[in-house]
Scaffold this active site. Structure first.
Site, mmCIF file in Angstrom:
data_model
loop_
_atom_site.group_PDB
_atom_site.id
_atom_site.type_symbol
_atom_site.label_atom_id
_atom_site.label_comp_id
_atom_site.label_asym_id
_atom_site.label_seq_id
_atom_site.Cartn_x
_atom_site.Cartn_y
_atom_site.Cartn_z
ATOM 1 N N TYR A 133 -5.455 5.920 -8.696
ATOM 2 C CA TYR A 133 -6.640 5.132 -8.294
ATOM 3 C C TYR A 133 -7.887 5.604 -9.025
ATOM 4 C CZ TYR A 133 -4.067 2.788 -4.580
ATOM 5 O OH TYR A 133 -3.183 2.004 -3.898
ATOM 6 N N ARG A 175 -14.052 1.970 6.321
ATOM 7 C CA ARG A 175 -13.118 1.034 5.705
ATOM 8 C C ARG A 175 -12.130 0.503 6.724
ATOM 9 N NH1 ARG A 175 -9.855 3.070 1.213
ATOM 10 N NH2 ARG A 175 -9.155 4.596 2.724
ATOM 11 N N TRP A 181 -7.847 -7.002 4.310
ATOM 12 C CA TRP A 181 -6.457 -7.346 4.644
ATOM 13 C C TRP A 181 -6.437 -8.414 5.743
ATOM 14 C CZ3 TRP A 181 -3.117 -5.624 1.259
ATOM 15 C CH2 TRP A 181 -3.197 -4.349 0.725
ATOM 16 N N GLU A 226 -4.579 7.836 9.155
ATOM 17 C CA GLU A 226 -4.354 8.683 7.977
ATOM 18 C C GLU A 226 -2.848 8.849 7.772
ATOM 19 O OE1 GLU A 226 -6.535 9.806 5.740
ATOM 20 O OE2 GLU A 226 -4.855 10.698 4.682
ATOM 21 N N SER A 227 -2.346 8.325 6.665
ATOM 22 C CA SER A 227 -0.890 8.260 6.470
ATOM 23 C C SER A 227 -0.201 9.618 6.598
ATOM 24 C CB SER A 227 -0.576 7.673 5.097
ATOM 25 O OG SER A 227 -1.114 8.464 4.059
ATOM 26 N N CYS A 244 0.825 -1.215 0.000
ATOM 27 C CA CYS A 244 0.000 0.000 0.000
ATOM 28 C C CYS A 244 0.863 1.270 0.000
ATOM 29 C CB CYS A 244 -0.881 -0.045 1.254
ATOM 30 S SG CYS A 244 -1.695 1.512 1.643
HETATM 31 N N1 LIG Z 1 -6.248 8.143 3.205
HETATM 32 C C1 LIG Z 1 -5.694 6.924 3.655
HETATM 33 C C2 LIG Z 1 -5.839 5.870 2.580
HETATM 34 C C3 LIG Z 1 -5.435 4.508 3.010
HETATM 35 C C4 LIG Z 1 -5.883 3.431 2.016
HETATM 36 O O1 LIG Z 1 -6.735 3.680 1.149
HETATM 37 N N2 LIG Z 1 -5.310 2.216 2.106
HETATM 38 C C5 LIG Z 1 -5.737 1.125 1.238
HETATM 39 C C6 LIG Z 1 -4.592 0.273 0.769
HETATM 40 S S1 LIG Z 1 -3.601 1.027 -0.452
HETATM 41 C C7 LIG Z 1 -6.613 0.158 1.992
HETATM 42 O O2 LIG Z 1 -6.239 -0.302 3.060
HETATM 43 N N3 LIG Z 1 -7.775 -0.162 1.439
HETATM 44 C C8 LIG Z 1 -8.672 -1.101 2.047
HETATM 45 C C9 LIG Z 1 -10.076 -0.649 1.878
HETATM 46 O O3 LIG Z 1 -10.306 0.395 1.291
HETATM 47 O O4 LIG Z 1 -10.943 -1.362 2.356
HETATM 48 C C10 LIG Z 1 -4.256 7.167 4.044
HETATM 49 O O5 LIG Z 1 -3.568 7.919 3.350
HETATM 50 O O6 LIG Z 1 -3.821 6.616 5.045
#
Ligand SMILES: N[C@@H](CCC(=O)N[C@@H](CS)C(=O)NCC(=O)O)C(=O)O
Length: 322
Positions: free
Chosen positions: A189, A124, A91, A142-143, A58
């Site tokens: 994306y 999510r 995950w 939030e990253s 990710c």
């Molecule tokens: N805005 C979040 C986005 C995190 C994100 O979208 N992670 C994805 C993986 S690349 C995820 O875990 N997706 C699982 C889902 O949407 O259920 C950040 O920057 O931390």
């Protein structure tokens, strides 16, 4: 094609992630607490107290792994790494190359962590997750905010004297992170998950306009905000690393490759070759995740062998700094 989500603390295998015009909609993250060095926020920076749940695949989670590595916080902040495949349960923690099971809470799925933090959670179950072992809850998912905390609040525990958010550049770093988010980090994306031609066309056009813009900036300076590496570069890098192996093919971001842009390509290698960065780059997890998890995009789930890319090739970008 879309992963599931939590509804009132329970996992549902369905969710809608496109609007009626086929545009990909990224939901907001909800755990937004802050760790501070002095503890005034209620979460004090301490060694051994916090844990990161990440996916090597990710790009958002990868940002946090890079900060942890560049700062030398490996001993202060522990990690778990999920399986690269994201199936209908989301995950998952498994045994295997590059994975690190959940040694803190002993869970099987990442969504279990969200339920532990909030039994009524709706949203999510995404990576990254910054977990507080003492309070038994999620601090933040939030990253962009997690990297800021690791960068600015954990100085006491950092083994390397690295500052990626230096005074004097802070406004520029923040505005650069904002500027690259929609067209580039999220843009790949929006292109890949679009379900209508117009939505895809719009995303790809904006993406390559932004890449053209930064290509020109990087012909004059070594990094996005001048001659030193900052958080903005970390945010850009995790998208660029994945671009040629994955986004170009799988997400149809294929006007050009990053290797067709001399400056963006040199810049990507420059960051990759920074001490501590390459160790966080797991192209096997990256490729396996994207090509196997999005059945709607790649129904055979075949992971391509290529492309062959040498991120260790000399970059000669020192000539641009100082
Ligand atoms: N805005 C979040 C986005 C995190 C994100 O979208 N992670 C994805 C993986 S690349 C995820 O875990 N997706 C699982 C889902 O949407 O259920 C950040 O920057 O931390």
């Amino acid at each position: 094609m879309s992963p599931g989500m939590m509804v009132k603390g329970e996992w549902k295998t369905e969710r809608q992630q496109q609007d009626e015009s086929g545009r990909f909609i990224r939901a907001q993250t909800t755990f937004r607490n802050w760790i501070t060095a002095d503890g005034s926020s209620g979460f004090k920076a301490e060694a051994g107290r916090y844990h990161l749940y990440i996916a090597w695949a990710c790009p958002w989670a990868h940002r946090t792994a890079i900060l942890r590595s560049l700062k030398g916080l490996e001993n202060a902040i522990s990690i778990s790494v999920v399986d690269p495949y994201m199936g209908e349960m989301g995950w998952m923690f498994t045994e295997g190359p590059g994975r690190i099971p959940d040694t803190v809470n002993g869970t099987k799925y990442l969504h279990d962590i969200y339920a532990l933090a909030d039994p009524n959670y709706t949203g999510r179950a995404s990576t990254p997750v910054l977990w507080d072992k003492r309070e038994g809850t999620i601090v933040n998912n939030e990253s962009r905010e997690i990297i800021r905390m690791l960068d600015t609040e954990f100085g006491e525990f950092a083994q390397n004297d690295v500052d990626l958010y230096p005074e004097g550049l802070r406004e520029e770093i923040d505005s650069t992170i904002d500027a690259i988010y929609e067209p580039i980090n999220n843009g790949v994306y929006r292109a890949g998950f679009a379900t209508r031609q117009a939505a895809y066309d719009e995303a790809v056009t904006e993406l390559f306009e932004a890449l053209d813009y930064w290509e020109e900036v990087l012909s004059r300076q070594r990094y996005l905000c001048g001659d030193r590496l900052t958080e903005a570069d970390v945010c850009m890098f995790t998208t660029l690393l994945r671009f040629d192996p994955v986004y170009h093919y799988h997400f149809k971001c294929n006007l050009w490759r990053i290797r067709d842009y001399p400056n963006l390509w040199g810049y990507t290698r420059d960051i990759y070759q920074h001490p501590g960065v390459a160790e966080t780059c797991h192209l096997d997890h990256i490729k396996e995740h994207y090509y196997t998890s999005h059945e709607g995009i790649n129904p055979t789930r075949i992971v391509p062998k290529g492309p062959i890319i040498d991120f260790d090739e000399p970059h000669d970008r020192e000539r641009l700094s100082g």
